[in-house]
Design a protein around this motif. Structure first.
Motif, PDB file in Angstrom:
ATOM      1  N   TRP A   1     -98.598  -0.488-117.323  1.00  0.00           N
ATOM      2  CA  TRP A   1     -98.882  -1.580-116.378  1.00  0.00           C
ATOM      3  C   TRP A   1     -99.378  -1.010-115.043  1.00  0.00           C
ATOM      4  O   TRP A   1    -100.350  -1.506-114.479  1.00  0.00           O
ATOM      5  CB  TRP A   1     -97.626  -2.412-116.145  1.00  0.00           C
TER       6      TRP A   1
ATOM      7  N   SER B   1    -100.107  -9.042-118.094  1.00  0.00           N
ATOM      8  CA  SER B   1     -98.841  -8.322-117.932  1.00  0.00           C
ATOM      9  C   SER B   1     -97.808  -8.787-118.957  1.00  0.00           C
ATOM     10  O   SER B   1     -97.054  -7.969-119.512  1.00  0.00           O
ATOM     11  CB  SER B   1     -98.296  -8.543-116.512  1.00  0.00           C
TER      12      SER B   1
ATOM     13  N   SER C   1     -95.198   2.452-128.120  1.00  0.00           N
ATOM     14  CA  SER C   1     -94.010   1.664-128.442  1.00  0.00           C
ATOM     15  C   SER C   1     -93.602   1.859-129.898  1.00  0.00           C
ATOM     16  O   SER C   1     -92.417   1.827-130.229  1.00  0.00           O
ATOM     17  CB  SER C   1     -94.249   0.183-128.149  1.00  0.00           C
TER      18      SER C   1
ATOM     19  N   THR D   1     -92.672   3.055-121.114  1.00  0.00           N
ATOM     20  CA  THR D   1     -94.021   2.813-121.648  1.00  0.00           C
ATOM     21  C   THR D   1     -94.669   1.612-120.970  1.00  0.00           C
ATOM     22  O   THR D   1     -95.831   1.677-120.525  1.00  0.00           O
ATOM     23  CB  THR D   1     -93.960   2.586-123.168  1.00  0.00           C
ATOM     24  N   TYR D   2     -93.927   0.523-120.880  1.00  0.00           N
ATOM     25  CA  TYR D   2     -94.479  -0.681-120.254  1.00  0.00           C
ATOM     26  C   TYR D   2     -94.822  -0.430-118.782  1.00  0.00           C
ATOM     27  O   TYR D   2     -95.920  -0.771-118.322  1.00  0.00           O
ATOM     28  CB  TYR D   2     -93.489  -1.839-120.359  1.00  0.00           C
TER      29      TYR D   2
ATOM     30  N   VAL E   1     -95.502  -4.235-126.436  1.00  0.00           N
ATOM     31  CA  VAL E   1     -94.476  -3.185-126.409  1.00  0.00           C
ATOM     32  C   VAL E   1     -93.254  -3.615-127.227  1.00  0.00           C
ATOM     33  O   VAL E   1     -92.721  -2.836-128.035  1.00  0.00           O
ATOM     34  CB  VAL E   1     -94.076  -2.854-124.957  1.00  0.00           C
TER      35      VAL E   1
ATOM     36  N   ALA F   1    -100.180   0.894-125.568  1.00  0.00           N
ATOM     37  CA  ALA F   1     -98.832   0.316-125.633  1.00  0.00           C
ATOM     38  C   ALA F   1     -98.349   0.238-127.072  1.00  0.00           C
ATOM     39  O   ALA F   1     -97.170   0.508-127.364  1.00  0.00           O
ATOM     40  CB  ALA F   1     -98.833  -1.071-124.995  1.00  0.00           C
TER      41      ALA F   1
ATOM     42  N   LEU G   1     -98.920  -7.481-122.386  1.00  0.00           N
ATOM     43  CA  LEU G   1     -98.567  -6.070-122.542  1.00  0.00           C
ATOM     44  C   LEU G   1     -97.098  -5.916-122.923  1.00  0.00           C
ATOM     45  O   LEU G   1     -96.745  -5.129-123.807  1.00  0.00           O
ATOM     46  CB  LEU G   1     -98.852  -5.322-121.243  1.00  0.00           C
ATOM     47  N   LEU G   2     -96.237  -6.678-122.272  1.00  0.00           N
ATOM     48  CA  LEU G   2     -94.812  -6.643-122.607  1.00  0.00           C
ATOM     49  C   LEU G   2     -94.586  -7.076-124.049  1.00  0.00           C
ATOM     50  O   LEU G   2     -93.777  -6.479-124.778  1.00  0.00           O
ATOM     51  CB  LEU G   2     -94.036  -7.541-121.648  1.00  0.00           C
TER      52      LEU G   2
ATOM     53  N   LEU H   1     -89.183   2.578-124.238  1.00  0.00           N
ATOM     54  CA  LEU H   1     -89.981   1.350-124.288  1.00  0.00           C
ATOM     55  C   LEU H   1     -90.218   0.804-122.879  1.00  0.00           C
ATOM     56  O   LEU H   1     -91.335   0.382-122.535  1.00  0.00           O
ATOM     57  CB  LEU H   1     -89.296   0.296-125.157  1.00  0.00           C
ATOM     58  N   SER H   2     -89.179   0.816-122.059  1.00  0.00           N
ATOM     59  CA  SER H   2     -89.316   0.336-120.672  1.00  0.00           C
ATOM     60  C   SER H   2     -90.283   1.210-119.885  1.00  0.00           C
ATOM     61  O   SER H   2     -91.133   0.707-119.136  1.00  0.00           O
ATOM     62  CB  SER H   2     -87.944   0.329-119.984  1.00  0.00           C
TER      63      SER H   2
END
Length: 406
Positions: free
Chosen positions: A192, A92, A143, A187-188, A99, A139, A95-96, A184-185
């Motif tokens: 997720w 997790s 992103s 997308t995450y 992005v 991602a 992934l962030l 972007l938020s």
């Protein structure tokens, strides 16, 4: 007229298909072939080309590709990717990181180059650690699109729009930053939620990470940062952006360790040729009196609708049929005098619309093709399953924000 309209129709059918069945040719070849037919037939004269091609936009894109190459030569892509993939035990967080990395770099550089450089690094490193690269590749692609919306130099279509309308660099970013951060938020969160229990590799090739890092001296590490700062400062002045970027690129190319030809080899010539072909074809159509009359009949005497939601709907449709770059080239050719507010909305919406389907933007195709070379398959429906909610939510938030601004 019939030859111009035929070449125009065939070109944009080719943009939608992406290739010719049974042949190893792509969108750039299709656009250039149509332009050559118009030139050889004499329908378009050589002295007319200068009025169709936006030399400033091409120069800026070329210069930014040269600057982007410095990020690769300095090893910064390797170090950033290595730092992020060191978080493999926490998918997790990883992934962030992907992005944020894709979003930030794409706001400063041309997103095509960022995607091209990071895709093989992610595939190799993640497979070696037993993680499925696909959510992280999704991602990266999304992103890169979302982050590039925040800047007039983040992607090819924004470069064209900024040059065509003479938009203020920082003024645009202030208006586009909120939609980009929201995208972007989203997308995450969407990726997720979709992949939260499927991080581990399943039936994928296992390879050993073998990522080459450049042995550069300490000074090379700071050149990309100094170049980025110089670009942002120069873009705040009255100096034309294309000449500012070209000056920075020429200074960067003076190196004791990297031959100048390696910078030229790193340029995406295929993308530049695509633009040249599209400029000639769409410029020829836009110069026809019949084209203006047809547009007026379809859209009314007022021309292109200026409302946020009309442009959003048009962007979603056209960007995922012919691609967001050809769509923007076409609109700018048909409507050369669009107001600033319409151009800002068009830049944001056409960029975010590229996340809907795999064919929506060049970045998506770069990631998919780069992953395929590493043995990772990113399919059309797999992309759409995440891309549709990401795009619809992103466009909705961007629409509300831009409607409030205007």
């Amino acid at each position: 007229m019939w030859l111009i309209t035929t070449m125009f129709a065939l070109t944009y059918l080719g943009m939608a298909a992406g290739r010719l069945p049974g042949l190893q040719v792509d969108r750039a070849w299709i656009a250039l072939a149509a332009a050559c037919v118009l030139l050889v037939s004499g329908v378009v004269q050589l002295d007319e080309i200068s009025s169709h091609i936006d030399v400033g936009a091409l120069t800026l894109l070329f210069a930014l590709m040269l600057v982007s190459a410095q990020f690769g030569f300095s090893g910064i892509y390797d170090r950033l990717s290595g730092f992020i993939t060191g978080q493999a035990e926490r998918p997790s967080v990883l992934l962030l990181g992907v992005v944020l990395l894709g979003g930030v770099l794409s706001a400063l550089l041309v997103n095509d180059i960022v995607a091209f450089a990071l895709t093989p690094l992610l595939c190799q490193t993640l497979l070696a650690r037993g993680l499925d690269p696909r959510p992280f590749l999704l991602a990266l692609a999304m992103s890169c699109n979302a982050g590039s919306a925040a800047s007039l130099i983040g992607n090819p279509q924004n470069i064209l729009i900024g040059q065509a309308g003479g938009l203020d660099f920082w003024g645009y970013s202030l208006q586009a930053l909120v939609p980009a951060l929201a995208a972007l938020s989203i997308t995450y969160l969407v990726i997720w939620f979709s992949w939260r229990q499927r991080w581990v590799v399943s039936a994928m090739p296992s390879i050993s990470a073998n990522i080459a890092t450049s042995a550069m001296d300490e000074s090379m590490r700071y050149k990309p940062l100094l170049a980025a700062i110089a670009l942002l400062v120069l873009f705040s002045t009255a100096i034309p952006r294309e000449w500012s970027a070209l000056a920075v690129a020429l200074v960067l190319m003076m190196s004791r360790q990297v031959a100048s030809r390696r910078y030229v080899e790193a340029v995406d010539w295929n993308l530049l040729l695509l633009f040249i072909g599209l400029f000639i074809v769409t410029g020829s159509v836009a110069s026809l009196p019949e084209a203006g009359a047809l547009v007026n009949r379809l859209l009314g005497e007022g021309g292109l609708p200026s409302s946020v939601w009309s442009i959003a709907g048009l962007s979603l449709l056209a960007s995922n049929v012919i691609g967001n770059v050809p769509f923007v080239v076409l609109l700018l050719g048909l409507f050369p005098e669009l107001p600033e507010s319409t151009l800002v909305i068009l830049a944001v919406m056409s960029t975010l619309a590229g996340n809907l389907l795999l064919i929506g933007s060049v970045v998506n195709l770069i990631v998919a093709e780069g992953a395929k070379r590493q043995g990772v398959y990113l399919g059309f429906f797999e992309f759409a399953r995440v891309g549709i909610p990401v795009t619809l939510l992103s466009v909705a938030v961007a629409g509300l924000w831009l409607a409030w601004l205007y």
